[in-house]
Design an enzyme around this catalytic site. Sequence first.
Site, PDB file in Angstrom:
ATOM      1  N   ASN A   8     -62.861   5.584 -38.732  1.00 21.30           N
ATOM      2  CA  ASN A   8     -63.613   4.999 -39.771  1.00 21.30           C
ATOM      3  C   ASN A   8     -64.490   6.314 -40.113  1.00 21.30           C
ATOM      4  O   ASN A   8     -65.190   6.878 -39.880  1.00 21.30           O
ATOM      5  CB  ASN A   8     -64.701   3.981 -39.225  1.00 21.30           C
ATOM      6  CG  ASN A   8     -65.921   3.619 -40.296  1.00 21.30           C
ATOM      7  OD1 ASN A   8     -65.827   3.939 -41.641  1.00 21.30           O
ATOM      8  ND2 ASN A   8     -66.936   3.145 -39.735  1.00 21.30           N
ATOM      9  N   LYS A  10     -66.091   6.608 -42.838  1.00 22.47           N
ATOM     10  CA  LYS A  10     -67.477   6.548 -43.493  1.00 22.47           C
ATOM     11  C   LYS A  10     -67.476   7.493 -44.890  1.00 22.47           C
ATOM     12  O   LYS A  10     -66.385   7.439 -45.470  1.00 22.47           O
ATOM     13  CB  LYS A  10     -68.714   6.849 -42.551  1.00 22.47           C
ATOM     14  CG  LYS A  10     -68.556   6.147 -41.139  1.00 22.47           C
ATOM     15  CD  LYS A  10     -70.078   6.200 -40.519  1.00 22.47           C
ATOM     16  CE  LYS A  10     -69.335   5.589 -39.087  1.00 22.47           C
ATOM     17  NZ  LYS A  10     -70.660   5.364 -38.223  1.00 22.47           N
ATOM     18  N   HIS A  94     -69.646  -3.816 -41.021  1.00 27.17           N
ATOM     19  CA  HIS A  94     -70.014  -2.606 -40.200  1.00 27.17           C
ATOM     20  C   HIS A  94     -71.586  -2.718 -40.195  1.00 27.17           C
ATOM     21  O   HIS A  94     -72.338  -3.140 -41.241  1.00 27.17           O
ATOM     22  CB  HIS A  94     -69.592  -1.478 -40.821  1.00 27.17           C
ATOM     23  CG  HIS A  94     -69.809  -0.236 -39.899  1.00 27.17           C
ATOM     24  ND1 HIS A  94     -71.046   0.501 -39.904  1.00 27.17           N
ATOM     25  CD2 HIS A  94     -68.857   0.403 -39.051  1.00 27.17           C
ATOM     26  CE1 HIS A  94     -71.002   1.280 -39.090  1.00 27.17           C
ATOM     27  NE2 HIS A  94     -69.616   1.150 -38.346  1.00 27.17           N
ATOM     28  N   GLU A  96     -73.610  -0.616 -40.668  1.00 25.70           N
ATOM     29  CA  GLU A  96     -74.388   0.109 -41.774  1.00 25.70           C
ATOM     30  C   GLU A  96     -74.557  -0.923 -43.033  1.00 25.70           C
ATOM     31  O   GLU A  96     -75.422  -0.464 -43.435  1.00 25.70           O
ATOM     32  CB  GLU A  96     -73.591   1.702 -41.771  1.00 25.70           C
ATOM     33  CG  GLU A  96     -73.903   2.353 -40.842  1.00 25.70           C
ATOM     34  CD  GLU A  96     -72.706   3.517 -40.497  1.00 25.70           C
ATOM     35  OE1 GLU A  96     -71.914   3.840 -41.433  1.00 25.70           O
ATOM     36  OE2 GLU A  96     -72.893   4.061 -39.258  1.00 25.70           O
ATOM     37  N   GLU A 165     -69.265  -3.138 -31.748  1.00 25.21           N
ATOM     38  CA  GLU A 165     -69.963  -1.889 -31.897  1.00 25.21           C
ATOM     39  C   GLU A 165     -71.316  -1.984 -31.797  1.00 25.21           C
ATOM     40  O   GLU A 165     -72.197  -2.430 -32.483  1.00 25.21           O
ATOM     41  CB  GLU A 165     -69.716  -1.277 -33.229  1.00 25.21           C
ATOM     42  CG  GLU A 165     -68.230  -0.999 -33.737  1.00 25.21           C
ATOM     43  CD  GLU A 165     -68.242   0.050 -34.789  1.00 25.21           C
ATOM     44  OE1 GLU A 165     -67.278   0.981 -34.479  1.00 25.21           O
ATOM     45  OE2 GLU A 165     -68.748   0.026 -35.919  1.00 25.21           O
ATOM     46  N   GLY A 171     -72.705   6.882 -33.724  1.00 26.73           N
ATOM     47  CA  GLY A 171     -73.221   8.131 -34.385  1.00 26.73           C
ATOM     48  C   GLY A 171     -74.254   8.821 -33.374  1.00 26.73           C
ATOM     49  O   GLY A 171     -74.933   9.702 -33.757  1.00 26.73           O
ATOM     50  N   SER A 209     -69.535   6.313 -30.606  1.00 27.82           N
ATOM     51  CA  SER A 209     -69.602   7.389 -30.200  1.00 27.82           C
ATOM     52  C   SER A 209     -68.153   7.431 -29.162  1.00 27.82           C
ATOM     53  O   SER A 209     -68.350   8.070 -28.104  1.00 27.82           O
ATOM     54  CB  SER A 209     -70.682   7.817 -29.272  1.00 27.82           C
ATOM     55  OG  SER A 209     -71.974   7.878 -30.207  1.00 27.82           O
TER      56      SER A 209
HETATM   57  P1  PGA Z   1     -69.016   6.705 -34.336  1.00 22.10           P
HETATM   58  O1  PGA Z   1     -68.888   5.582 -35.357  1.00 22.10           O
HETATM   59  O2  PGA Z   1     -67.749   6.911 -33.719  1.00 22.10           O
HETATM   60  O3  PGA Z   1     -69.416   8.027 -35.076  1.00 22.10           O
HETATM   61  O4  PGA Z   1     -70.120   6.454 -33.352  1.00 22.10           O
HETATM   62  C1  PGA Z   1     -68.384   4.405 -35.036  1.00 22.10           C
HETATM   63  C2  PGA Z   1     -68.441   3.523 -36.119  1.00 22.10           C
HETATM   64  O5  PGA Z   1     -69.467   3.467 -36.701  1.00 22.10           O
HETATM   65  O6  PGA Z   1     -67.612   2.754 -36.389  1.00 22.10           O
END
Ligand code: PGA
Length: 248
Positions: A8, A10, A94, A96, A165, A171, A209
Site C-alpha cells: 500500500n 499510500k 483503510h 485512514e 490492521e 505507520g 508496521s
Molecule cells: P504500515 O502501513 O506498514 O506503514 O504500518 C500499513 C497500512 O496502512 O496498510
Amino acid sequence: MKKLIAGNWKMNGDSASNAELLAGIVAGLPGLDACDVLVCPPSVYVASAVTALAGQPVAVGGQDVSVQVKGAYTGEVSAVMLRDVGATYAIVGHSERRQYHGETDALVGEKAQAALAHGITPVVCIGETLAQREAGETNAVVKRQLAAVIHAVGHCVSELVLAYEPVWAIGTGQTATPEQAQAVHAVIRAQIAAATEHPERVRILYGGSMNAANATQLLAQPDIDGGLIGGASLKVADFLTIIRAAQG
Ligand code: PGA
C-alpha cells in the site's frame, strides 16, 4: 491458497521513483513465486504501473474505489475504471479513509460490493484503535466492521480479501505481536466460516508496521495469509524480504 503480499504505497512516489521501485521488485522476483504479489499505487499511477508490470507476476490495485460506476462524483474512481486500466484489486475501508474521509462501516461494505460487482477484488481493511483495544473492544469492533461487509456482499463473501490492521500499529513501528495478530485473525476466520461454505478461499492479511524483520514470525501464524504493507513496501529490499518470508 498462496499467501498475498500487498504493498500500500499510500500517497507516495512519483513517475521516476515508481519506475525504479517496480523495476527493483521485478528484478528480485524470479524464484519467489510461492506467494502472490500486489502493489497499490496512488490512482494516477495505476495505469502506468500496469504497463510497467506487463507480463510480470505482480498485480496492481487501487487504494480506494467508488460506490458509483460513473457520473457526477467529482474526484471518485470507479471499479469499472480500475478494471479498464488493468487493475484487479482495490484496498477498501483503510483506516485512514475511515478516519480522514468519514467512511462508515456501511459505506465500506457498499464499496466492497461495488468492487466485486465489476471484477475488482476488494482488500477490505478492519481493525481497532488503541483506545478500543485498551477498552477491551477489539473483537467487538472487528466483528462489527466485518459484519457490515458480509451483509453488503451477500453470497460473494468467499471472494473477499481481508486485512486486519490494528490502527495503533499503522505507520507507528509498533507491530502487533504474532500472538495478538493471530488471536484476532482467528476471530475473523470464525466469522467468515459462519458466512460462507468456502472460508478457506478468504485470505486474511495482517497490516500495521509489518517489515523485513518481523514478517517471518507474523506470516508463520496459522490464520495470517499475507501482509498489507505500507512503509516497507516503498523499499525494494524490504518488500522483497517480506515476499521471501511468505514463500515457506
Ligand atoms: P504500515 O502501513 O506498514 O506503514 O504500518 C500499513 C497500512 O496502512 O496498510
